[in-house]
Scaffold this active site. Structure first.
Site, PDB file in Angstrom:
ATOM      1  N   LYS B  82      37.197  40.695  35.549  1.00 15.98           N
ATOM      2  CA  LYS B  82      36.223  41.479  36.307  1.00 15.98           C
ATOM      3  C   LYS B  82      34.858  40.825  36.134  1.00 15.98           C
ATOM      4  O   LYS B  82      34.519  40.359  35.031  1.00 15.98           O
ATOM      5  CB  LYS B  82      36.212  42.920  35.780  1.00 15.98           C
ATOM      6  CG  LYS B  82      35.313  43.867  36.561  1.00 15.98           C
ATOM      7  CD  LYS B  82      35.431  45.308  36.050  1.00 15.98           C
ATOM      8  CE  LYS B  82      34.543  46.271  36.829  1.00 15.98           C
ATOM      9  NZ  LYS B  82      34.678  47.667  36.355  1.00 15.98           N
ATOM     10  N   SER B 157      35.521  51.410  39.754  1.00 18.87           N
ATOM     11  CA  SER B 157      34.792  50.225  40.128  1.00 18.87           C
ATOM     12  C   SER B 157      35.590  48.915  40.008  1.00 18.87           C
ATOM     13  O   SER B 157      35.194  47.911  40.585  1.00 18.87           O
ATOM     14  CB  SER B 157      33.545  50.096  39.251  1.00 18.87           C
ATOM     15  OG  SER B 157      33.899  49.849  37.906  1.00 18.87           O
ATOM     16  N   SER B 181      37.157  53.841  35.979  1.00 21.12           N
ATOM     17  CA  SER B 181      37.094  52.610  36.766  1.00 21.12           C
ATOM     18  C   SER B 181      38.265  51.648  36.581  1.00 21.12           C
ATOM     19  O   SER B 181      38.389  50.678  37.316  1.00 21.12           O
ATOM     20  CB  SER B 181      35.801  51.853  36.445  1.00 21.12           C
ATOM     21  OG  SER B 181      34.721  52.449  37.127  1.00 21.12           O
TER      22      SER B 181
END
Lengths: 478, 490
Positions: B82, B157, B181
Site C-alpha cells: 500500500k 482505504s 480500511s
C-alpha cells in the site's frame, strides 16, 4: 500609591543528554546548520518519536532535588501550532500530567533572611529549531539542529516580589541544575533561559494584577532590567488611568525596554491532546529511589556543612557553594592544608576568584589548581612566607605554572625567621634614621609603622611579621 | 478483454511451494505478475507505482539466494505495498497530491521485514488519500475499480490492495486499517484481510492518519497466506514506542487445529436494521459451517458499539489534524508556487495539496480539539472509547472469538455515496469497534449477494491472531469463496 510587584518565572533548562529527546541525533551546540537533524527531527512522513530515558532520569533528579512530587505516571502531549522551525506542526511537551509537581527552593534576601519560592511543576519537552534571517535576503533559513533538544521547563509560583528576588531564584535554579549535571547552564548558547510573568498590584491587595509575559530572557542582567522596566511601565500605565492587558512581550536589550509581541486574543489555541505515539511515562517507586541515591550533596546542604565543619560565615559558605566545582576546589584545598579553613576560603574567594574573573575562566580552567593553591597556603600557615609575599608567589604561579615551593625557592622569598638577621636589619634601619628614632622615643608611637615598613623593605618583605614586631618593639624601646 | 495467463498457483502458500520445488523461478513468477498488472492497470487503477525493474532484480537475487541454499519460506514471492508505507528510493504518495512526488529516503519497518523475508516488491498500491475514505474515491490518483464489477468501488482505504489481490495481479498485499480500511475492502472484493492487534506490527514508516488506531496488516487470498506473511512483519520495533514487546508465534503452526470447544460470540448489535438482508443471510450460513466444525455459538452484546462511528469520527480526525500538520510546504511534499509570505505558503500549499475529504477531517479534528470544545468532544469520545473496549472485554469473558458481518452491504457504485459523508462513514460501522479497542480482526469471504462478494468478520482478544487465523483457515478448508476469481481475471 504603594505598589507590589508579583513575578513568576518559567525557566527552560536544556538537559545535557548526548542525544535528543525523541531521536538519536546529537545535541552538541554550534554544528553546521541541519547536520544534527535526522528524519525524526525533520518530521518526515511515517517517523515516530522514541523517548530518551536519560532525559526522564534527569528530570526526576531535578524533581527530587527540589523536594517535589515525582509523578508515577506522566503523559506527553502535543502542543499544536504552525511555525517553520517546528517541523511536525506540533511540539511534544507535557501538559496535564507533568513529570514533576509541587517543589520549592529557598533564596536568601539582601537582609539575610530566607524565602521559599514554590515550584508549581517541571515538565519535559522538546525544543524547536531556529529561524535564521541574517545573510539571507528575502528568505528565512531554518536550522533544525536544536529541534528535539530536551528541555525541562520549570514553572514557579508567583512568589517573587522584586526583580532581585527573581534573579536570586533564577541563579539558585542555575546552580542546582549544574550541581545535578543535568544542564550546562550556558546562557549565551540558550541552554538556560526564562520567561517572566510580571504584574503589579496595590500593596495589600489580594487579587493579582493582569500579567504580561516577557519571553526568552537569557541573562541574569536582562531578567533584572526587563522586569524593572516592565514594572515601571505597568505602574505608569495604571497611574495614568490605563489598564494592563494580558499579552506576550519581548525585551529589547539594546533599547532596554519591553514591547508587545502578541495579545491574548492573538494567542494560539494550542489544542493540546495526549500524544498517541508515546506511552505514558510510568515510574516505579524503586526507580525513583534509585535515582534519589544518585543525587550529589546539594548546594544548601553543602553550605550548611561548610558553616558547621569549617566555621565559615553563611555568606562565605554561599559563595563557595555557588558551583559544585568551586566547592570541590575549596574542599580539596582545605583537605590538603589540613587546617585554617577560613584562610583557605579567603584565598579561594579572594585572589583565586579575582584572577579567574580577570581572565574570564571557570574554576575548572584555573591556572592554579587546588593542589597548587594548597601548597601555597601551607607555606603561609607554616610561616615560610607571609600572606603578602604569598600574593606575589600566587601571581607567579598563575603566570608560570610552577609550584609555590619552586617560586619561593627560585625567587628567594623564604621568610626570614632568624632572629639575628632580623635584628641586624633593624639595627641598620635605626642607624639610617636617627631623626625618626628620636621622634619615636619622644612619644611619636605612630612612627612604629614607619620602622616596620623600612625593615620589611630592607629584607625584601621577607621578615617574619610577628617576629619583626616583637624585636622592633624591644630595640626601639632602647 | 482477455486476461493474461493466470498465476501458477492461487495462493502465496502454493506459489512458495512451487518456487521451493523449482517449478518456476521468482523471475518468471514476477514477470507473470507484472504482465497481469500491466493488463489490469487501465481497468482497475490498483497501482500508483509499478517498480518492474527493481522487482525483476529482486526476483533474480531471490533466485540466486535459492540456488545457493539460502531461501526462506517466502523467498521470491512477489507482493505489493500500500502506498502508505515508506519505501526507500521509491515514490510514496499516500494517495495524495501533497506527496505526489515524494520519494522516501527510508523503508518502513513492515517493508524491511518483508524484504528481509525474501519477498519481491512489485510496486505501490492506490489508496484513499491519507487512508481517509471507504471507497478509494478520495485518491489523488483516481478511484480504484472493483474487479467483480468495474462500476463498483473496491472499498477503502486499502482499495488498491484489495483490487490487486482480488484480480490476482499480486498474490498478496500489505494494507492498513484505521477504522476498517483492510477488512471492508477485503469484504467488498471477496478476499481475506487481517488487521492485527494494535502494537503487533510497527507503525514506523507507515504514514500516520490516526496514530492510536492505525495498524498495518495484510490482504491475501487465504488465511494461510496471511499466517505466512504476518510473522515477518510483526514484533517489537525500537522505533515505535507503541509496538509491543511480545514474542511473535509461528502463525502457521496452529493452522488446522480443531475448533471443537471454541466459543464464538455473535454480537447482537452487528445484526441491526442497517445490515442488508442477503449479506446477513450469508453470515448466518457461515455460522452454520462453524457449528458443523464443532464451535459453540452464542449471542453476546456490546451495548456501546453503536456509538463507535461518532466516537471514531472525533478521535480519528483529532489525531489526523495534528499528524498532517507537518505537510506545510517547508521541507517536503507539495509547495505552492511563489508564496508571498509564510501564511500564504501554508494556506496555498495545504489548500492545493490536500483533497476535500482530508480537509474535512482536518477541520473536524481541529474543531474537536479547540478550547471550549475539547471536553465535549475529544474527552467524551475517549470515555466512550473506554466503554466500547470494556464491552469487548466483557464479551471475551464469555467467548473466544466474535463473529459478524464486515460491512452492511456489498460494494456500492462509484460516485454513489459521494454527496453524503455520513452515509459513507456508516460503511465502517461494524469494523471501527475493533480499532477503538485495539483488537485483532479479520474479514473472510463467505459468499455472494447479487453477484458481489460478502465478507464475514472475526474479532479476537488482544494478541489472539493465531486463534483467529486458524478459525478463518478452518472455514476456508470447508468453503472455496476465497478462491473465487472474477471471471475477467480468471
Amino acid at each position: 500609591m504603594e505598589w507590589e510587584t508579583v513575578i513568576g518565572l518559567e525557566i527552560h533548562a536544556q538537559l545535557a543528554t548526548r542525544s535528543k529527546i525523541f531521536s538519536g541525533s546529537a545535541t552538541a551546540y554550534g554544528a553546521e546548520p541541519n547536520t544534527q537533524a535526522d528524519l525524526v527531527d525533520l518530521g518526515y512522513p511515517g517517523v515516530l518519536p522514541v523517548l530518551n530515558g536519560e532525559a526522564v532520569r534527569m528530570a526526576v533528579r531535578f524533581g527530587l532535588a527540589i523536594g517535589a512530587r515525582i509523578a508515577p505516571r506522566s503523559v506527553f502531549a502535543r502542543k499544536n501550532y504552525f511555525y517553520p522551525d517546528l517541523p511536525k506542526g506540533y511540539q511534544i511537551s507535557q501538559y496535564e500530567l507533568p513529570i514533576v509537581a509541587e517543589g520549592a527552593l529557598e533564596i536568601v534576601l539582601d537582609d539575610g533572611t530566607r524565602k521559599r519560592i514554590g515550584i508549581t511543576r517541571a515538565h519535559l519537552e522538546e525544543d524547536a529549531g531556529k529561524s535564521l534571517h541574517e545573510g539571507l535576503p528575502g528568505v528565512s533559513g531554518i536550522d533544525l539542529n536544536r529541534a528535539g533538544t530536551p528541555l525541562i521547563e520549570i514553572v514557579s509560583e508567583p512568589d517573587m516580589r522584586s526583580a532581585k528576588e527573581a534573579v536570586a531564584y533564577m541563579k539558585k535554579v542555575h546552580t542546582l541544575v549544574r550541581y545535578l549535571e543535568i544542564c550546562d547552564g550556558n546562557m549565551q548558547e540558550g541552554s538556560f533561559r526564562c520567561d517572566a510573568n510580571v504584574s503589579v498590584r496595590r500593596k495589600g491587595a489580594e487579587k493579582f494584577g493582569t500579567r504580561a509575559e516577557i519571553k526568552n530572557l537569557n541573562s541574569f542582567r536582562y531578567v533584572e532590567k526587563a522586569i524593572n522596566y516592565e514594572v515601571e511601565r505597568q505602574i505608569e500605565l495604571i497611574e495614568s488611568g490605563g489598564k494592563v492587558v494580558q499579552e506576550t512581550r519581548l525585551y529589547d536589550p539594546d533599547k532596554g525596554e519591553t514591547r508587545s509581541m502578541r495579545s491574548k486574543e492573538e494567542a494560539n489555541d494550542y489544542r493540546y491532546f495526549p500524544d498517541p505515539d508515546l506511552l505514558p511515562v510510568a515510574l516505579e517507586p524503586e526507580v525513583i529511589e534509585s535515582l534519589r541515591a544518585t543525587l550529589p550533596e546539594l548546594p544548601d546542604e553543602k553550605a550548611a556543612r561548610f558553616v558547621r565543619e569549617h566555621g565559615l560565615s553563611e555568606y562565605d559558605a554561599g559563595v563557595l557553594t555557588a558551583s559544585r566545582e568551586l566547592g570541590a576546589y575549596y574542599e580539596d584545598v582545605v583537605r590538603r592544608v589540613g587546617r585554617d579553613p577560613k584562610l583557605c576560603a579567603n584565598w579561594v574567594m579572594g585572589d583565586l576568584a579575582a584572577f579567574l574573573n580577570r581572565d574570564n575562566l571557570e574554576v575548572g580552567q584555573s591556572k592554579v589548581d587546588s593542589a597548587a593553591l594548597a601548597g601555597l597556603v601551607t607555606r603561609i600557615v607554616d610561616a615560610t612566607i607571609s600572606g603578602k609575599i604569598a600574593k606575589e608567589v600566587f601571581e607567579t604561579m598563575w603566570d608560570g605554572g610552577a609550584s609555590a615551593d619552586a617560586v619561593i625557592e627560585q625567587k628567594g622569598l623564604r621568610q626570614i625567621t632568624d632572629t639575628g638577621a632580623i635584628e641586624a636589619a633593624i639595627d641598620e634601619v635605626m642607624a639610617k634614621n636617627p631623626g625618626q628614632l628620636a621622634d619615636y622615643r619622644s612619644g611619636k608611637d605612630k612612627l612604629f609603622g614607619f620602622f616596620v615598613g623600612q625593615v620589611m623593605k630592607a629584607t625584601g618583605g621577607k621578615a617574619n611579621p610577628a617576629q619583626l614586631n616583637d624585636l622592633l618593639k624591644k630595640k626601639l624601646a632602647g | 478483454m482477455t486476461a493474461p495467463p493466470s498465476l501458477p498457483a492461487p495462493t502465496v502458500a502454493g506459489l512458495a511451494r512451487g518456487l521451493a520445488r523449482g517449478e518456476y523461478s521468482s523471475v518468471e513468477l514476477t514477470q507473470a505478475c507484472l504482465a497481469r498488472i500491466a493488463a489490469g492497470q487501465p481497468a482497475l487503477n490498483a497501482f500508483v507505482t509499478v517498480t518492474g525493474e527493481a522487482a525483476l532484480a529482486a526476483a533474480a537475487a531471490a533466485d540466486a539466494a535459492r540456488a545457493s541454499g539460502r531461501a526462506g519460506a517466502l523467498t521470491g514471492v512477489p507482493i505489493a505495498h500500500k502506498d502508505i508505507f515508506c519505501t526507500e528510493g521509491v515514490k510514496t504518495t499516500c494517495g495524495s497530491k501533497m506527496l505526489a512526488d515524494f520519494v522516501s529516503p527510508y523503508d518502513a519497518t513492515v517493508v524491511k521485514g518483508l524484504k528481509a523475508a525474501g519477498t519481491v516488491m512489485l510496486g505501490k498500491l492506490n489508496m484513499d488519500e491519507f487512508a481517509m475514505g471507504s471507497s478509494n474515491e478520495t485518491s489523488f490518483f483516481g478511484p480504484v475499480r472493483n474487479p467483480w464489477d468495474p462500476t463498483k468501488v473496491p472499498g477503502g482505504s486499502s482499495g488498491g490492495s484489495a483490487a490487486a489481490v482480488a484480480a490476482r495481479l499480486a498474490p498478496a498485499a500489505t494494507a492498513t486499517d484505521t477504522g476498517g480500511s483492510i477488512r471492508q475492502p477485503a469484504a467488498l472484493c471477496g478476499i481475506t484481510g487481517i488487521k492485527p492487534t494494535y502494537g503487533r506490527v510497527s507503525r514506523y514508516g507507515m504514514i500516520a492518519f490516526a496514530s492510536s488506531l492505525d495498524q498495518a496488516g495484510l490482504i491475501t487470498v487465504s488465511a494461510e497466506d496471511a499466517a505466512l506473511l504476518l510473522g515477518p512483519m510483526s514484533g517489537f520495533d525500537p522505533r515505535d514506542s507503541t509496538s509491543v514487546e511480545s514474542a511473535v508465534p509461528d502463525y502457521t503452526a496452529t493452522l488446522g487445529d480443531s475448533l471443537e470447544g471454541l466459543t464464538i460470540g455473535l454480537v447482537r448489535e452487528f445484526f441491526d436494521k442497517g445490515l442488508d438482508g442477503d449479506c446477513g443471510q450469508r453470515v448466518r450460513e457461515a455460522i452454520a459451517v462453524y457449528e458443523e466444525l464443532g464451535a459453540k455459538v452464542r449471542e453476546v452484546s456490546c451495548p456501546n458499539l453503536p456509538l463507535s462511528v461518532p466516537t471514531y469520527y472525533v478521535v480519528a480526525p483529532a489525531e489526523c489534524s495534528s499528524n498532517l500538520a507537518r505537510f506545510d510546504g517547508v521541507r517536503f511534499g507539495h509547495r505552492c508556487d511563489s508564496p508571498r509570505n509564510l501564511a500564504d505558503l501554508y494556506c496555498r500549499s495545504r489548500g492545493e495539496g490536500f483533497g476535500a475529504e482530508v480537509k474535512r477531517r482536518i477541520m473536524t479534528g481541529t474543531y474537536v480539539l479547540s478550547a471550549g470544545y475539547f471536553d465535549a468532544y475529544y474527552l467524551k469520545a475517549q470515555r466512550v472509547r473506554q466503554l466500547i473496549s470494556a464491552d469487548f472485554a466483557r464479551a471475551f469473558g464469555e467467548c473466544d472469538l466474535l463473529l459478524g458481518p464486515t460491512a452492511p452491504t456489498t460494494a456500492f457504485g462509484i460516485g454513489e455515496k459521494n454527496d453524503d459523508p455520513i452515509t459513507m462513514y456508516l460503511n465502517d460501522i461494524y469494523t471501527i469497534g475493533a480499532n477503538l479497542a485495539g483488537l485483532p480482526a479479520m474479514s473472510i469471504p463467505c459468499g455472494f449477494a447479487g453477484g458481489l462478494p460478502v465478507g464475514l468478520q472475526l474479532i479476537g482478544p488482544h494478541f489472539s491472531e493465531a486463534r483467529m487465523l486458524n478459525a478463518a483457515h478452518r472455514y476456508q478448508q470447508e468453503t472455496d469463496w476465497h478462491l473465487r476469481v472474477p471471471s475477467a481475471w480468471a
